[in-house]
Design an enzyme around this catalytic site. Sequence first.
Site, PDB file in Angstrom:
ATOM      1  N   LYS A 163     -10.389  -0.017  10.605  1.00  0.00           N
ATOM      2  CA  LYS A 163     -10.695  -1.193   9.786  1.00  0.00           C
ATOM      3  C   LYS A 163     -11.124  -2.372  10.644  1.00  0.00           C
ATOM      4  O   LYS A 163     -11.432  -3.443  10.125  1.00  0.00           O
ATOM      5  CB  LYS A 163      -9.469  -1.582   8.945  1.00  0.00           C
ATOM      6  CG  LYS A 163      -9.083  -0.545   7.894  1.00  0.00           C
ATOM      7  CD  LYS A 163      -7.977  -1.073   7.023  1.00  0.00           C
ATOM      8  CE  LYS A 163      -7.201   0.016   6.297  1.00  0.00           C
ATOM      9  NZ  LYS A 163      -7.964   0.668   5.233  1.00  0.00           N
ATOM     10  N   CYS A 181      -4.930   2.631  -3.509  1.00  0.00           N
ATOM     11  CA  CYS A 181      -3.640   3.094  -2.970  1.00  0.00           C
ATOM     12  C   CYS A 181      -2.547   2.069  -3.264  1.00  0.00           C
ATOM     13  O   CYS A 181      -1.704   1.766  -2.419  1.00  0.00           O
ATOM     14  CB  CYS A 181      -3.711   3.379  -1.472  1.00  0.00           C
ATOM     15  SG  CYS A 181      -4.854   4.684  -1.071  1.00  0.00           S
ATOM     16  N   GLN A 213      -4.564  -4.847   7.027  1.00  0.00           N
ATOM     17  CA  GLN A 213      -5.609  -5.742   6.521  1.00  0.00           C
ATOM     18  C   GLN A 213      -5.606  -7.092   7.226  1.00  0.00           C
ATOM     19  O   GLN A 213      -6.419  -7.959   6.880  1.00  0.00           O
ATOM     20  CB  GLN A 213      -5.436  -5.959   5.007  1.00  0.00           C
ATOM     21  CG  GLN A 213      -5.567  -4.704   4.180  1.00  0.00           C
ATOM     22  CD  GLN A 213      -6.974  -4.113   4.184  1.00  0.00           C
ATOM     23  OE1 GLN A 213      -7.935  -4.782   4.553  1.00  0.00           O
ATOM     24  NE2 GLN A 213      -7.083  -2.864   3.807  1.00  0.00           N
ATOM     25  N   HIS A 260       0.868  -1.182   0.000  1.00  0.00           N
ATOM     26  CA  HIS A 260       0.000   0.000   0.000  1.00  0.00           C
ATOM     27  C   HIS A 260       0.908   1.237   0.000  1.00  0.00           C
ATOM     28  O   HIS A 260       2.026   1.192   0.509  1.00  0.00           O
ATOM     29  CB  HIS A 260      -0.835  -0.054   1.286  1.00  0.00           C
ATOM     30  CG  HIS A 260      -1.908   0.976   1.411  1.00  0.00           C
ATOM     31  ND1 HIS A 260      -1.654   2.279   1.762  1.00  0.00           N
ATOM     32  CD2 HIS A 260      -3.261   0.883   1.257  1.00  0.00           C
ATOM     33  CE1 HIS A 260      -2.799   2.943   1.818  1.00  0.00           C
ATOM     34  NE2 HIS A 260      -3.792   2.126   1.514  1.00  0.00           N
ATOM     35  N   ASP A 300       3.133  -4.587   7.942  1.00  0.00           N
ATOM     36  CA  ASP A 300       1.939  -3.737   7.831  1.00  0.00           C
ATOM     37  C   ASP A 300       0.735  -4.632   8.052  1.00  0.00           C
ATOM     38  O   ASP A 300       0.385  -5.447   7.193  1.00  0.00           O
ATOM     39  CB  ASP A 300       1.930  -3.084   6.440  1.00  0.00           C
ATOM     40  CG  ASP A 300       0.625  -2.377   6.124  1.00  0.00           C
ATOM     41  OD1 ASP A 300      -0.334  -2.470   6.928  1.00  0.00           O
ATOM     42  OD2 ASP A 300       0.551  -1.736   5.062  1.00  0.00           O
TER      43      ASP A 300
END
Lengths: 434, 155
Positions: free
Chosen positions: A251, A389, A228, A148, A225
């Site tokens: 999220k 993104c 998600q 991302h 990261d």
Amino acid sequence: MEARRSTHAAGAQPPEHETSGGMERTATLDVAKIRGDFPILHRKVHGRPLVYLDNAASSQKPAVVVAAVSGYFLNSHANVHRGAHQLSVEATGAYESAREAVAGFIGAAPAEVIFTRGTTEAINLVAASWGGSELREGDEILLTLMEHHSNLVPWQLAARRTGARLRFAGLTPEGRLDVEDLFAKLGPRTRIVAVTHVSNTLGVVNPVADIAARAHEAGALCLVDGAQAAPHLPVDVGAIGCDFYAFSGHKMCGPTGIGALWGRRELLEEMPPWQGGGEMISEVRLEESTWADLPHKFEAGTPSIGDAVGLGAAVRYLEQVGREAIHAHEEELTTYALDRLRELDGFRLFGPATDRVGVISFEYGDIHAHDLATILDARGVAIRAGHHCNQPLMDHLGVGATARASLYLYNTREEIDELVEGLLAARDLFGGFS
Amino acid sequence: MTDRDARPEAAATPPLHQLYQEVILDHYRRPRNKGAIAEPTHSITMNNPLCGDVIELLLEVRGGRIERAAFEGRGCSISQASASMLTERVTGRTPREALDIAARFTRMLHGDAEAAEDPALGDLRALAGVAKFPVRVKCALLPWNCLEELVDDRP
């Protein structure tokens, strides 16, 4: 992580389906009850029941999270870590208790959890603080083609400031991370490997524990990261073995504007502050200051206390529902969605069909993603259209945009059916495919 | 039930058939003047960073007239049809006339009912329905923004 996931998948019982009030119910997750926790899911959009399939962009909030934020402001608000009065004590207690909840959520110690505005700020913190003090000209930062922008642009900035060089691991034709390529690019100059746990476009789960282990063998650090991943998979930073883990609250049922960076204590202790101000100091003189202990060294200024309290409530909510149950429900629903979607002529999935979460990026015939999103929206179905993104990944895939439907704990098979119906309606509106 | 009462009124279903008219889909599927032109005097590429739509507009201006107009790019049906229709509409006109059409077209997309009846817009009136889809207005305007950038300071 990978080992845990496959163990779980192997041990999972086939879900038992019952229809109750039009909602799906599985043996592990009472989706009808869960939907009752989210007031927004009962509104209409353009006169149709909302079908919210844009969870990878941001999830909806259960009433308990909104109540925690408003309850905090209505009853206990004051500034934290300052006052000698009762409200400040309560506010500090609420804020630090949220930190403990978030730390527990990822298997970490509270002192190693820094509240940030989200994943983006968490990665910027590492790139600015660690990168600014550790990177030298010629050092290498190893990323992947599926990052991302938030795990790419901060490193571009760090590279520009320090003379370090960016390298990128590629993808397999199937849309997985090419792990062999990544390992081949790990070298003596690699200082950090920054990789996403789950791709926000391809949905694929990366073998981050293996990557962290290989990074360490090469003498490099590993940042993951988790934007998600944290909402969908059980996450244990110790089991992953990485050095930094970043994720966002919004999220995963929490408020916007709050997220967290976890870092290994010895690294965080060595790293310089990245922003100066109140809260992060121990002693301040006119010419120099000393820093507060972890985690406050990295939390300059009055933090977003209410949002942190909301994130704490979100974490408790997800734990109460059960993260294994959430994961099992999403896995089952993703399989159903892929089965139904792949029946459609002209449907093309981006990313692999296995080792994935319910982030489903696709093309449908020659109908552009924006047109699909508009047509679906008119039917109350919310999906994302665009580059997510992920512009370098889009270039790699040779597309300008994809449509993306992304699932969460409250989604149902009936909603997948609505998505499929909407796609068929789009095809009819366009008079078939050319 | 106060919560329920406080919810936003459900907006009516947007008129999809007004948006996706046959003439628009035809320009999307069979774009006119798509591709390079031999000797463009003007060219510009603009994109919509939010959605990734890209339009390159190429003009060949000779003797004060747009002799040829062409475009390249990728994006949704609205941006691509708008670009295709633009190239047809401005060919043979002076830059000043083309800018006048751009101004009328922009007014139409901002919901001006009078502009939607303007015979000077010709086929472009098929895009009037886009005004009811605010997030799509920028798609329709992208090629016209290219035109304005290209000929703005060259009357």
